[in-house]
Design a protein around this motif. Structure first.
Motif, PDB file in Angstrom:
ATOM      1  N   VAL A 175       0.824  -1.209   0.000  1.00 51.11           N
ATOM      2  CA  VAL A 175       0.000   0.000   0.000  1.00 51.11           C
ATOM      3  C   VAL A 175       0.860   1.262   0.000  1.00 51.11           C
ATOM      4  O   VAL A 175       0.369   2.334  -0.338  1.00 51.11           O
ATOM      5  N   ARG A 176       2.122   1.114   0.345  1.00 52.70           N
ATOM      6  CA  ARG A 176       3.024   2.266   0.327  1.00 52.70           C
ATOM      7  C   ARG A 176       4.468   1.780   0.306  1.00 52.70           C
ATOM      8  O   ARG A 176       4.824   0.863   1.028  1.00 52.70           O
ATOM      9  N   TYR A 177       5.285   2.402  -0.542  1.00 56.36           N
ATOM     10  CA  TYR A 177       6.724   2.160  -0.594  1.00 56.36           C
ATOM     11  C   TYR A 177       7.404   3.431  -0.114  1.00 56.36           C
ATOM     12  O   TYR A 177       7.050   4.527  -0.546  1.00 56.36           O
ATOM     13  N   VAL A 178       8.360   3.305   0.794  1.00 53.69           N
ATOM     14  CA  VAL A 178       8.974   4.467   1.423  1.00 53.69           C
ATOM     15  C   VAL A 178      10.490   4.342   1.377  1.00 53.69           C
ATOM     16  O   VAL A 178      11.028   3.265   1.625  1.00 53.69           O
ATOM     17  N   GLU A 179      11.156   5.453   1.065  1.00 56.13           N
ATOM     18  CA  GLU A 179      12.607   5.548   1.210  1.00 56.13           C
ATOM     19  C   GLU A 179      12.878   6.648   2.222  1.00 56.13           C
ATOM     20  O   GLU A 179      12.555   7.809   1.975  1.00 56.13           O
ATOM     21  N   MET A 180      13.447   6.279   3.358  1.00 53.81           N
ATOM     22  CA  MET A 180      13.752   7.260   4.401  1.00 53.81           C
ATOM     23  C   MET A 180      15.171   7.764   4.194  1.00 53.81           C
ATOM     24  O   MET A 180      16.111   6.967   4.128  1.00 53.81           O
ATOM     25  N   GLN A 181      15.325   9.063   4.100  1.00 52.76           N
ATOM     26  CA  GLN A 181      16.631   9.693   3.946  1.00 52.76           C
ATOM     27  C   GLN A 181      16.999  10.374   5.261  1.00 52.76           C
ATOM     28  O   GLN A 181      16.338  11.318   5.660  1.00 52.76           O
ATOM     29  N   GLN A 182      18.019   9.872   5.939  1.00 48.81           N
ATOM     30  CA  GLN A 182      18.512  10.456   7.191  1.00 48.81           C
ATOM     31  C   GLN A 182      17.404  10.639   8.237  1.00 48.81           C
ATOM     32  O   GLN A 182      17.208  11.747   8.745  1.00 48.81           O
ATOM     33  N   PRO A 183      16.664   9.589   8.596  1.00 51.60           N
ATOM     34  CA  PRO A 183      15.597   9.758   9.582  1.00 51.60           C
ATOM     35  C   PRO A 183      16.155  10.064  10.968  1.00 51.60           C
ATOM     36  O   PRO A 183      17.207   9.556  11.355  1.00 51.60           O
ATOM     37  N   ALA A 184      15.453  10.903  11.689  1.00 48.24           N
ATOM     38  CA  ALA A 184      15.819  11.249  13.067  1.00 48.24           C
ATOM     39  C   ALA A 184      14.537  11.419  13.861  1.00 48.24           C
ATOM     40  O   ALA A 184      13.913  12.474  13.831  1.00 48.24           O
ATOM     41  N   GLY A 185      14.095  10.379  14.533  1.00 46.78           N
ATOM     42  CA  GLY A 185      12.875  10.443  15.331  1.00 46.78           C
ATOM     43  C   GLY A 185      11.713   9.721  14.659  1.00 46.78           C
ATOM     44  O   GLY A 185      11.907   8.840  13.827  1.00 46.78           O
ATOM     45  N   TRP A 186      10.517  10.126  15.043  1.00 45.50           N
ATOM     46  CA  TRP A 186       9.312   9.465  14.519  1.00 45.50           C
ATOM     47  C   TRP A 186       9.079   9.851  13.057  1.00 45.50           C
ATOM     48  O   TRP A 186       9.078  11.022  12.719  1.00 45.50           O
ATOM     49  N   GLN A 187       8.885   8.838  12.225  1.00 43.84           N
ATOM     50  CA  GLN A 187       8.565   9.018  10.814  1.00 43.84           C
ATOM     51  C   GLN A 187       7.124   8.549  10.636  1.00 43.84           C
ATOM     52  O   GLN A 187       6.781   7.426  11.019  1.00 43.84           O
ATOM     53  N   HIS A 188       6.283   9.397  10.056  1.00 41.52           N
ATOM     54  CA  HIS A 188       4.851   9.110   9.936  1.00 41.52           C
ATOM     55  C   HIS A 188       4.507   8.795   8.482  1.00 41.52           C
ATOM     56  O   HIS A 188       4.849   9.561   7.586  1.00 41.52           O
ATOM     57  N   PHE A 189       3.792   7.684   8.273  1.00 46.05           N
ATOM     58  CA  PHE A 189       3.422   7.263   6.923  1.00 46.05           C
ATOM     59  C   PHE A 189       1.918   7.044   6.864  1.00 46.05           C
ATOM     60  O   PHE A 189       1.386   6.137   7.506  1.00 46.05           O
ATOM     61  N   ARG A 190       1.240   7.879   6.092  1.00 47.61           N
ATOM     62  CA  ARG A 190      -0.203   7.739   5.904  1.00 47.61           C
ATOM     63  C   ARG A 190      -0.463   6.577   4.943  1.00 47.61           C
ATOM     64  O   ARG A 190       0.197   6.466   3.925  1.00 47.61           O
ATOM     65  N   LEU A 191      -1.428   5.763   5.288  1.00 51.14           N
ATOM     66  CA  LEU A 191      -1.812   4.643   4.432  1.00 51.14           C
ATOM     67  C   LEU A 191      -3.109   4.930   3.706  1.00 51.14           C
ATOM     68  O   LEU A 191      -3.459   4.253   2.766  1.00 51.14           O
ATOM     69  N   ALA A 192      -3.823   5.942   4.153  1.00 53.89           N
ATOM     70  CA  ALA A 192      -5.138   6.239   3.612  1.00 53.89           C
ATOM     71  C   ALA A 192      -5.096   7.304   2.532  1.00 53.89           C
ATOM     72  O   ALA A 192      -6.124   7.731   2.066  1.00 53.89           O
ATOM     73  N   GLY A 193      -3.918   7.754   2.151  1.00 55.19           N
ATOM     74  CA  GLY A 193      -3.800   8.890   1.257  1.00 55.19           C
ATOM     75  C   GLY A 193      -3.257  10.058   2.047  1.00 55.19           C
ATOM     76  O   GLY A 193      -3.182  10.014   3.273  1.00 55.19           O
ATOM     77  N   GLU A 194      -2.878  11.111   1.393  1.00 55.16           N
ATOM     78  CA  GLU A 194      -2.230  12.229   2.080  1.00 55.16           C
ATOM     79  C   GLU A 194      -3.197  13.136   2.820  1.00 55.16           C
ATOM     80  O   GLU A 194      -2.833  13.778   3.783  1.00 55.16           O
ATOM     81  N   ALA A 195      -4.444  13.213   2.397  1.00 59.03           N
ATOM     82  CA  ALA A 195      -5.417  14.080   3.070  1.00 59.03           C
ATOM     83  C   ALA A 195      -6.048  13.334   4.244  1.00 59.03           C
ATOM     84  O   ALA A 195      -6.315  12.134   4.161  1.00 59.03           O
ATOM     85  N   GLU A 196      -6.308  14.060   5.331  1.00 57.50           N
ATOM     86  CA  GLU A 196      -6.896  13.435   6.517  1.00 57.50           C
ATOM     87  C   GLU A 196      -8.276  12.868   6.263  1.00 57.50           C
ATOM     88  O   GLU A 196      -8.692  11.916   6.902  1.00 57.50           O
TER      89      GLU A 196
END
Length: 177
Positions: free
Chosen positions: A98-119
């Motif tokens: 449902v989502r492919y992510v590449e994290m570049q230099q993460p520092a702390g909590w990384q949040h990934f929406r699965l429902a689309g970008e809009a709330e």
């Protein structure tokens, strides 16, 4: 103890405690129990070939809109996840990405929406969520994950006592003539 900020989760509820968690492998003393504990100084460390898998299994389908992962490249160096595949389904045989992510230099909590970008986008419905760690920074073999949280939409607060139906068939009949 670090969690996603309140501003990030005011409209969400953490449903991780409703699930059974499992991993593809773990080093002794760095097991699956550290993924959902509130202390980001503890961690899960994989031990084995990639991809490393985190499975979050619910007893029934849940509405899921966000996954948050704590990753810190400064503290974990080559153990830090870089490429992730977030998958969902009802069992291992029907998982789909449902989502492919590449994290570049993460520092702390990384949040990934699965429902689309809009709330207001509809959440996905699944009873199994899998986080597949495809590769690490600097081509590291094993991985460190210091925390995972999985979120569902918070139930609406009904001050007027009316149900918040939004579909056309329901709105057609919401008032009496």
């Amino acid at each position: 103890m670090a969690h996603p900020t309140a501003a990030d989760t005011t409209h969400l509820r953490d449903i991780g405690s409703l699930a059974a968690w499992s991993v593809s492998s773990s080093k002794p003393g760095f097991g699956v129990e550290h993924l959902s504990d509130p202390n980001v100084r503890t961690l899960w460390q994989s031990e084995g070939p990639q991809p490393h898998l985190i499975n979050i299994q619910f007893s029934k389908k849940q509405s899921i809109c966000q996954i948050s992962i704590y990753a810190d490249v400064a503290g974990d160096d080559s153990y830090t996840p870089q490429k992730l595949s977030l998958r969902a389904g009802t069992y291992h045989g029907d998982l789909h990405e449902v989502r492919y992510v590449e994290m570049q230099q993460p520092a702390g909590w990384q949040h990934f929406r699965l429902a689309g970008e809009a709330e207001e986008d509809e959440p996905i419905r699944a009873s199994l969520v899998q986080i597949a760690i495809i590769s690490n920074h600097l081509n590291g073999k094993d991985t460190h994950v210091r925390g995972v949280q999985i979120f569902a939409p918070r139930e609406p607060h009904l001050s007027s006592g009316l149900m918040p139906f939004k579909t056309v068939p329901f709105t057609m009949h919401e008032s009496i003539r």
